[in-house]
Design an enzyme around this catalytic site. Structure first.
Site, PDB file in Angstrom:
ATOM      1  N   HIS A  67      76.424   5.160  16.438  1.00 15.69           N
ATOM      2  CA  HIS A  67      77.568   4.915  17.370  1.00 15.69           C
ATOM      3  C   HIS A  67      77.063   4.243  18.692  1.00 15.69           C
ATOM      4  CE1 HIS A  67      80.150   7.787  15.121  1.00 15.69           C
ATOM      5  NE2 HIS A  67      79.211   8.641  15.180  1.00 15.69           N
ATOM      6  N   ASP A 103      80.038   2.559  14.520  1.00 15.92           N
ATOM      7  CA  ASP A 103      81.212   1.992  15.331  1.00 15.92           C
ATOM      8  C   ASP A 103      80.410   1.409  16.560  1.00 15.92           C
ATOM      9  OD1 ASP A 103      80.947   4.358  16.835  1.00 15.92           O
ATOM     10  OD2 ASP A 103      82.352   5.185  16.078  1.00 15.92           O
ATOM     11  N   ASN A 155      70.542  13.476   9.411  1.00 17.47           N
ATOM     12  CA  ASN A 155      71.337  12.615  10.238  1.00 17.47           C
ATOM     13  C   ASN A 155      71.298  12.753  11.741  1.00 17.47           C
ATOM     14  OD1 ASN A 155      73.545  10.684   9.838  1.00 17.47           O
ATOM     15  ND2 ASN A 155      74.825  12.339  10.538  1.00 17.47           N
ATOM     16  N   GLU A 180      71.845  16.223  13.685  1.00 20.86           N
ATOM     17  CA  GLU A 180      71.976  16.274  15.012  1.00 20.86           C
ATOM     18  C   GLU A 180      71.023  17.520  15.533  1.00 20.86           C
ATOM     19  OE1 GLU A 180      75.814  16.104  16.756  1.00 20.86           O
ATOM     20  OE2 GLU A 180      76.265  14.071  15.535  1.00 20.86           O
ATOM     21  N   GLU A 222      77.651   6.436  10.442  1.00 16.31           N
ATOM     22  CA  GLU A 222      78.839   6.441  11.119  1.00 16.31           C
ATOM     23  C   GLU A 222      78.968   5.401  12.238  1.00 16.31           C
ATOM     24  OE1 GLU A 222      78.618  10.473  13.225  1.00 16.31           O
ATOM     25  OE2 GLU A 222      77.790  11.563  11.430  1.00 16.31           O
TER      26      GLU A 222
HETATM   27  O1  G3I Z   1      93.677  18.259  14.051  1.00 18.14           O
HETATM   28  C1  G3I Z   1      93.650  18.645  15.401  1.00 18.14           C
HETATM   29  C2  G3I Z   1      95.040  18.700  15.841  1.00 18.14           C
HETATM   30  O2  G3I Z   1      96.060  19.268  15.079  1.00 18.14           O
HETATM   31  C3  G3I Z   1      95.058  18.895  17.291  1.00 18.14           C
HETATM   32  O3  G3I Z   1      96.352  19.106  17.860  1.00 18.14           O
HETATM   33  C4  G3I Z   1      94.084  18.256  18.132  1.00 18.14           C
HETATM   34  C5  G3I Z   1      93.826  18.656  19.424  1.00 18.14           C
HETATM   35  O4  G3I Z   1      92.991  18.412  20.211  1.00 18.14           O
HETATM   36  O5  G3I Z   1      92.809  18.368  17.461  1.00 18.14           O
HETATM   37  C6  G3I Z   1      92.739  17.939  16.062  1.00 18.14           C
HETATM   38  O6  G3I Z   1      91.468  18.182  15.714  1.00 18.14           O
HETATM   39  C7  G3I Z   1      90.443  17.240  16.229  1.00 18.14           C
HETATM   40  C8  G3I Z   1      89.685  16.458  15.080  1.00 18.14           C
HETATM   41  O7  G3I Z   1      88.520  15.657  15.640  1.00 18.14           O
HETATM   42  C9  G3I Z   1      90.689  15.713  14.263  1.00 18.14           C
HETATM   43  O8  G3I Z   1      91.233  14.785  14.929  1.00 18.14           O
HETATM   44  C10 G3I Z   1      89.527  17.998  17.125  1.00 18.14           C
HETATM   45  O9  G3I Z   1      89.854  18.612  18.217  1.00 18.14           O
HETATM   46  C11 G3I Z   1      88.111  17.161  17.275  1.00 18.14           C
HETATM   47  O10 G3I Z   1      87.475  17.997  17.865  1.00 18.14           O
HETATM   48  C12 G3I Z   1      87.653  16.422  16.238  1.00 18.14           C
HETATM   49  O11 G3I Z   1      86.751  15.598  16.645  1.00 18.14           O
HETATM   50  C13 G3I Z   1      85.783  15.282  15.736  1.00 18.14           C
HETATM   51  C14 G3I Z   1      84.440  15.379  16.209  1.00 18.14           C
HETATM   52  O12 G3I Z   1      83.469  14.762  15.398  1.00 18.14           O
HETATM   53  C15 G3I Z   1      83.984  16.959  16.583  1.00 18.14           C
HETATM   54  O13 G3I Z   1      82.901  16.825  16.996  1.00 18.14           O
HETATM   55  C16 G3I Z   1      86.092  13.900  15.431  1.00 18.14           C
HETATM   56  O14 G3I Z   1      87.312  13.519  14.755  1.00 18.14           O
HETATM   57  C17 G3I Z   1      84.888  13.243  14.526  1.00 18.14           C
HETATM   58  O15 G3I Z   1      84.948  11.901  14.302  1.00 18.14           O
HETATM   59  C18 G3I Z   1      83.697  13.490  14.949  1.00 18.14           C
HETATM   60  O16 G3I Z   1      82.597  13.192  14.177  1.00 18.14           O
HETATM   61  C19 G3I Z   1      81.097  13.249  14.604  1.00 18.14           C
HETATM   62  C20 G3I Z   1      80.324  13.544  13.392  1.00 18.14           C
HETATM   63  O17 G3I Z   1      80.831  14.894  12.649  1.00 18.14           O
HETATM   64  C21 G3I Z   1      78.875  13.742  13.807  1.00 18.14           C
HETATM   65  N1  G3I Z   1      78.315  12.603  14.672  1.00 18.14           N
HETATM   66  C22 G3I Z   1      79.230  12.161  15.832  1.00 18.14           C
HETATM   67  C23 G3I Z   1      80.671  11.919  15.495  1.00 18.14           C
HETATM   68  C24 G3I Z   1      81.485  11.720  16.511  1.00 18.14           C
HETATM   69  O18 G3I Z   1      81.754  12.610  17.430  1.00 18.14           O
END
Ligand code: G3I
Length: 495
Positions: A260, A293, A216, A156, A291
Site C-alpha cells: 500500500h 495500490d 504478510n 501484520e 495488496e
Molecule cells: O459492509 C459494511 C457496511 O454495511 C457498513 O455500512 C459500513 C459502515 O462503516 O461498514 C462496512 O464494512 C466495512 C468493510 O471494510 C467493507 O467495506 C468496514 O467498516 C471496514 O472496516 C472494512 O474495512 C476493511 C479494512 O481492511 C478493515 O481493516 C477494508 O475494506 C479492507 O480493504 C481492509 O483491508 C486491509 C487488509 O485486510 C490488510 N491489509 C491492509 C488492508 C487495508 O486496510
C-alpha cells in the site's frame, strides 16, 4: 507429504500457469518477451510471464472484468476472523467466502485466503489462546483445502514506525522471550508466529494439501525507507522468514508485501524494492505483492503517467526476480477502494462499469515485456534499478575449497550484492569471504553472514545454519552498500 525444499517450491504454480498459456496460445516461451502480438489482459500477460495478476474483491464486485482481467482472487474482507470464526475456533457465516472460492474455481483463478492470525478484525477470536487459534487454523484450512492456493497465516505481526519490533497486542501477547535475548526464535521461547505456522503446516501435511503458507505485512517492501535509513520492519520480517525456513523446520512458503504505497516515509516506493524482493526469494520462498495500490500523492496527484510510472517500477521489480510469483491489486476501481481518495488503483468508474487508467496500460505493457523485458536505460521502465549484473568471480585454482561470485543490483549511489559461496569438490564446514571494495564504497547492511569491516577489505563469515555446504553445492548471503560495487574482488576460504 515431503515438503519440497528451496526455490523448487514455487515451481509448480509457475509450471501450471505456463502449461495453461502454452496450451491456449501456441509455442510461446515463458519468461521471454513475446515475439508476436502482446496479450490484451493483465491476466494473460502475467500468465505468459510466469506469474499471477490478481485482485481483491467481495461478492458484490464480481463483474465480468474480474475473471477477464485477473487470474487470482483475494477475499477483501470475507475470510477474516471477524466474519467467519466462532469464539471456539469453529467456522460460521462462510457464505460469502464460499461464493468467492466457487467463482474463482469456475473461472480458473487462484485464491489467496486472507487471513487467519491477525490482531485486527479478530472478532470472536480476540484474546483467545493459541489452542483456539490452532483449532480455527485447522477448520479454515480444511474447509477449502487445496482450492486455496495461498493462505495468509499471519498478517501484520510487526509494529509500526520502523522500530523493527513485533506488535505487543494480542495475539502477539501470547509470545514469550524466555531467555530475554530479544528474539522469539529460541527453543524455549513461545512464538505465536512459529506456533501458528506449525499448526498450519501440520494440517497441510496431514491432509495432503497443496496450499502454501504465507506471512504478510506492510511497510516491508524496501530495504530502506524514505531518506535512506534501514527499513527495520523489513529486516525483522526477513529475520522471521529466515528463522523459519533455514533451520530444521521449513514452516513458511511465501511472503506477502502488501505494497500500500503512500507518502508516509515508511511507505514510499524505494529504489531497492527489487533487491528486497530478491533477498527474500533467495531464502527459497515465493514473494508476492499482495495488496497493491499506489497513492496519487506519490505522483503529485497525477493519476496519468506519473502514477503509471510508479506502477511500472513495482511490476518491473517483481518481474525481475524469478521468485516473485504474483501481484494482486487491492480492488478494481479507485471509487471502490478502501482508500478511494488516494485514487490508487487501475480503473476509474464503478459498479461494473470501469474505465482503464494510464496505470492499467503501463502494467499491461510491463507484463507483456516479460521477465526478461526490463530495459533499465529506457525510461519509464524502472530507470534507477539495474537488473542483476555479474561481477567477475574470484578465480580459484583447483582444488579450491570454495569459490565466491556476486550479482549486483545497482542504482545511483547504492547497490545490493548477492554473494554465492560454492563448495569445491569436497564438502566444507565453514567459510569466509574476503571482499575488496572499491574506494568510496561502504557496506551499510548485510544478511545471512557475520561481517567484519565496512569499507576497503570486508570479511564475511558464515552464520550457524549456512556454514556446512556439500561438495558442489552453494549458499548465498547478501549485503547492501553505498557507492558503486563494480570492481569488487572476492576470495573464499573454508574449513
Ligand atoms: O459492509 C459494511 C457496511 O454495511 C457498513 O455500512 C459500513 C459502515 O462503516 O461498514 C462496512 O464494512 C466495512 C468493510 O471494510 C467493507 O467495506 C468496514 O467498516 C471496514 O472496516 C472494512 O474495512 C476493511 C479494512 O481492511 C478493515 O481493516 C477494508 O475494506 C479492507 O480493504 C481492509 O483491508 C486491509 C487488509 O485486510 C490488510 N491489509 C491492509 C488492508 C487495508 O486496510
Amino acid at each position: 507429504m515431503n515438503i519440497p525444499s528451496g526455490r523448487a517450491r514455487y515451481r509448480p504454480v509457475i509450471a501450471a500457469l505456463a502449461v495453461a498459456v502454452l496450451a491456449g496460445a501456441g509455442a510461446v516461451a515463458v519468461g521471454k518477451a513475446p515475439a508476436l502480438a502482446a496479450e490484451t489482459t493483465l491476466r494473460a500477460a502475467a500468465a505468459k510471464a510466469g506469474l499471477f495478476f490478481g485482485v481483491a474483491a467481495s461478492p458484490g464486485r464480481l463483474s465480468s472484468i474480474v475473471s477477464q482481467e485477473f487470474g487470482q482472487l483475494t477475499p477483501e474482507n470475507d475470510m477474516k476472523p471477524d466474519t467467519i470464526a466462532t469464539s471456539s475456533g469453529g467456522l460460521r457465516n462462510t457464505g460469502n467466502a464460499d461464493t468467492l472460492v466457487n467463482y474463482a474455481q469456475t473461472n480458473n483463478m487462484l485464491v489467496r485466503g486472507h487471513t487467519l492470525v491477525w490482531h485486527s478484525q479478530a472478532g470472536q477470536l480476540q484474546g483467545t489462546s493459541q489452542a483456539t487459534l490452532n483449532t480455527f487454523i485447522g477448520n479454515a484450512l480444511t474447509r477449502w483445502g487445496s482450492r486455496i492456493a495461498y493462505w495468509d497465516v499471519v498478517n501484520e505481526a510487526l509494529d509500526d514506525n520502523n522500530n523493527g519490533r513485533r506488535r505487543t497486542q494480542w495475539p502477539h501477547s501470547l509470545s514469550r522471550d524466555a531467555n530475554g535475548d530479544g528474539d522469539f526464535f529460541d527453543a524455549g521461547d513461545t512464538d505465536v508466529i512459529r506456533n501458528s505456522f506449525r499448526r498450519a503446516k501440520e494440517v497441510v501435511q496431514q491432509n495432503n494439501l497443496t496450499t502454501k503458507l504465507c506471512i504478510n505485512d506492510y511497510d516491508v517492501e524496501g530495504l530502506t525507507v524514505s531518506g535512506g535509513a534501514r527499513n527495520n520492519k523489513a529486516q525483522a520480517l526477513y529475520d522471521i522468514v529466515r528463522a523459519y525456513t533455514q533451520g530444521t523446520e521449513r514452516l513458511i512458503d511465501c511472503v506477502g508485501f502488501q505494497a500500500h504505497f503512500n507518502d508516509n516515509p515508511n511507505s514510499v516506493i524505494t529504489d531497492d524494492l527489487q533487491a528486497n524482493i530478491q533477498r527474500f526469494a533467495d531464502l527459497g520462498v515465493e514473494v508476492h505483492i499482495t495488496e497493491l495500490d499506489i497513492d496519487d500523492d506519490l505522483s503529485n496527484n497525477d493519476i496519468g503517467q506519473g502514477q503509471a510510472n510508479n506502477y511500472r517500477k513495482v511490476v518491473r521489480a517483481c518481474l525481475n526476480v524469478a521468485g516473485c510469483t504474483g501481484i494482486t491489486v487491492w480492488g478494481i476501481a479507485d471509487s471502490e477502494s478502501w482508500r478511494s481518495s488516494e485514487r490508487g488503483l487501475l480503473f476509474t468508474g464503478g459498479s461494473g462499469n470501469y474505465q482503464k487508467k494510464a496505470a492499467y496500460s503501463a502494467v499491461l505493457d510491463e507484463l507483456n515485456k516479460g521477465r526478461s523485458g526490463g530495459n533499465p536505460s529506457s525510461p519509464p521502465v524502472s530507470p534507477s534499478i539495474s537488473p542483476s549484473a555479474s561481477v567477475s568471480p574470484s578465480t580459484p585454482t583447483d582444488p579450491s575449497p570454495c569459490s565466491a561470485t556476486v550479482s549486483l543490483n545497482s542504482w545511483t549511489g547504492g547497490f545490493v550484492a548477492t554473494v554465492r559461496v560454492t563448495a569445491g569438490s569436497s564438502s566444507i564446514n565453514s567459510w569466509r569471504v574476503t571482499a575488496g571494495l572499491p574506494t568510496g564504497t561502504a557496506v551499510t547492511n548485510h544478511w545471512s553472514a557475520e561481517r567484519t569491516g565496512t569499507s576497503g577489505t570486508v570479511q564475511f563469515a558464515n552464520v550457524g545454519y549456512n556454514g556446512p555446504i556439500a561438495a558442489g553445492q552453494f549458499t548465498e548471503f547478501g549485503f547492501q552498500g553505498t557507492g558503486a560495487a563494480a570492481g569488487t574482488t572476492l576470495t573464499c576460504t573454508a574449513t
